[in-house]
Write a protein that holds these residues in place. Structure first.
Motif, short mmCIF file in Angstrom:
data_model
loop_
_atom_site.label_atom_id
_atom_site.label_comp_id
_atom_site.label_asym_id
_atom_site.label_seq_id
_atom_site.Cartn_x
_atom_site.Cartn_y
_atom_site.Cartn_z
N PRO A 1 0.80 -1.24 0.00
CA PRO A 1 0.00 0.00 0.00
C PRO A 1 0.82 1.28 0.00
O PRO A 1 0.53 2.21 -0.77
CB PRO A 1 -0.84 -0.13 1.28
CG PRO A 1 -0.97 -1.60 1.50
CD PRO A 1 0.35 -2.16 1.07
N LEU B 1 2.44 1.79 -3.41
CA LEU B 1 1.47 2.21 -4.43
C LEU B 1 1.03 3.66 -4.22
O LEU B 1 0.81 4.39 -5.19
CB LEU B 1 0.26 1.29 -4.41
CG LEU B 1 0.51 -0.15 -4.86
CD1 LEU B 1 -0.79 -0.96 -4.78
CD2 LEU B 1 1.06 -0.20 -6.28
N ASN B 2 0.92 4.09 -2.98
CA ASN B 2 0.58 5.48 -2.71
C ASN B 2 1.64 6.42 -3.28
O ASN B 2 1.31 7.45 -3.88
CB ASN B 2 0.43 5.71 -1.21
CG ASN B 2 -0.86 5.14 -0.66
OD1 ASN B 2 -1.81 4.91 -1.40
ND2 ASN B 2 -0.90 4.89 0.65
N SER C 1 1.49 6.27 -7.18
CA SER C 1 0.28 6.90 -7.72
C SER C 1 0.35 8.42 -7.68
O SER C 1 -0.35 9.09 -8.44
CB SER C 1 -0.95 6.42 -6.93
OG SER C 1 -1.12 5.03 -7.06
N PRO D 1 0.33 -7.29 -7.52
CA PRO D 1 -0.74 -6.54 -6.84
C PRO D 1 -1.73 -5.91 -7.82
O PRO D 1 -1.33 -5.37 -8.86
CB PRO D 1 0.03 -5.44 -6.08
CG PRO D 1 1.45 -5.90 -6.05
CD PRO D 1 1.65 -6.70 -7.30
N ASP D 2 -3.02 -5.94 -7.48
CA ASP D 2 -4.03 -5.30 -8.31
C ASP D 2 -3.77 -3.80 -8.44
O ASP D 2 -3.94 -3.22 -9.51
CB ASP D 2 -5.43 -5.52 -7.70
CG ASP D 2 -5.90 -6.97 -7.82
OD1 ASP D 2 -5.41 -7.67 -8.72
OD2 ASP D 2 -6.73 -7.38 -7.00
N GLY D 3 -3.35 -3.19 -7.36
CA GLY D 3 -3.09 -1.75 -7.38
C GLY D 3 -1.95 -1.37 -8.31
O GLY D 3 -1.93 -0.26 -8.86
N CYS E 1 -1.43 -2.83 -11.16
CA CYS E 1 -2.07 -2.79 -12.47
C CYS E 1 -2.70 -1.42 -12.71
O CYS E 1 -2.68 -0.90 -13.83
CB CYS E 1 -3.14 -3.88 -12.58
SG CYS E 1 -2.49 -5.56 -12.60
N ASP E 2 -3.28 -0.84 -11.66
CA ASP E 2 -3.89 0.48 -11.79
C ASP E 2 -2.85 1.53 -12.16
O ASP E 2 -3.11 2.42 -12.99
CB ASP E 2 -4.58 0.88 -10.48
CG ASP E 2 -5.77 -0.01 -10.14
OD1 ASP E 2 -6.32 -0.63 -11.08
OD2 ASP E 2 -6.13 -0.09 -8.96
N VAL E 3 -1.66 1.46 -11.58
CA VAL E 3 -0.58 2.39 -11.92
C VAL E 3 -0.16 2.19 -13.37
O VAL E 3 0.01 3.16 -14.12
CB VAL E 3 0.62 2.19 -10.97
CG1 VAL E 3 1.82 3.01 -11.45
CG2 VAL E 3 0.25 2.58 -9.54
N ASN F 1 -2.72 3.72 -15.77
CA ASN F 1 -3.10 5.12 -15.57
C ASN F 1 -2.47 6.01 -16.64
O ASN F 1 -1.25 6.17 -16.66
CB ASN F 1 -2.68 5.58 -14.18
CG ASN F 1 -3.26 6.93 -13.81
OD1 ASN F 1 -3.64 7.73 -14.67
ND2 ASN F 1 -3.31 7.21 -12.52
#
Length: 205
Positions: A40, A43-44, A47, A92-94, A96-98, A101
């Motif tokens: 977490p 990723l923060n 992001s 991590p799923d997060g 993938c978001d990065v 984006n």
């Protein structure tokens, strides 16, 4: 917007010219992300970044037809490099978001192959990637590789001595960590140098 004089970056750079340059490596903070608890915060930080240096490392295959998936994903912010150790951590799923984006530039060399290899592990719609080698080709530069681009745009050389080591090892050596972090950091630095020269707009295609 292209710079008015690109000639200083055109032409090949000889191996002996590169070897005469000072050797540099990433000297800032590096975090190995290899537990779910570490994800977490990493990723923060990623992001919140506008530009990330990007690279992956895979265990080398010395036999024809043999393939190993990426063991590491390296992402560099302005002040820290995060190394996701996929040999110890589920994708991590997060993350993938990065990687999906469009507002975050992810930049490196030969990123198309890296993306395809990562998508074989976990499906995600990539966006916001800028391949420095493709940019160099489009500008008709004869230098396309990471080491040569670093020499041209940054004025130093980087070591490739750890390239063929086993990246799937659960315990990475200090040399491997430094090598992996340096490639991501240098990718970001080259992008920023190109942007400072006006070689492309900051927004990815």
């Amino acid at each position: 917007m292209l710079m008015t004089d690109i000639s200083k970056y055109q032409g090949k750079i000889a191996k002996d010219e590169i070897m005469a340059l000072p050797l540099r490596a990433w000297e800032g903070e590096t975090e190995l992300v290899n537990t779910p608890e570490a994800v977490p915060d990493a990723l923060n930080a990623l992001s919140a970044a506008r530009v990330l240096g990007f690279d992956t490392e895979s265990r080398p295959a010395f036999r024809k037809g043999k393939y190993y998936p990426p063991s590491l994903i390296q992402l560099a912010t302005a002040d820290k490099v995060f190394i996701f150790q996929l040999s110890k951590l589920e994708f991590p799923d997060g993350l993938c978001d990065v990687l999906s984006n469009p507002a975050i530039v992810k930049t490196g060399v030969a990123v198309r192959d890296d993306i395809k290899d990562l998508q074989n592990i976990k499906s995600f719609p990539e966006d916001g990637f800028v391949d420095l080698g493709v940019v160099a080709q489009a500008l008709k530069l004869e230098t396309h590789g990471l080491r040569n681009l670093a020499a041209k745009f940054l004025g130093f050389r980087i070591s490739k001595s750890a390239r063929c080591t086993n990246w799937a090892n659960p315990r990475l050596t200090k040399q491997q960590i430094a090598y992996a972090a340096t490639d991501a950091w240098v990718s970001r630095e080259i992008y920023m140098a190109m942007d400072d020269c006006g070689l492309f707009d900051i927004q990815p295609n």
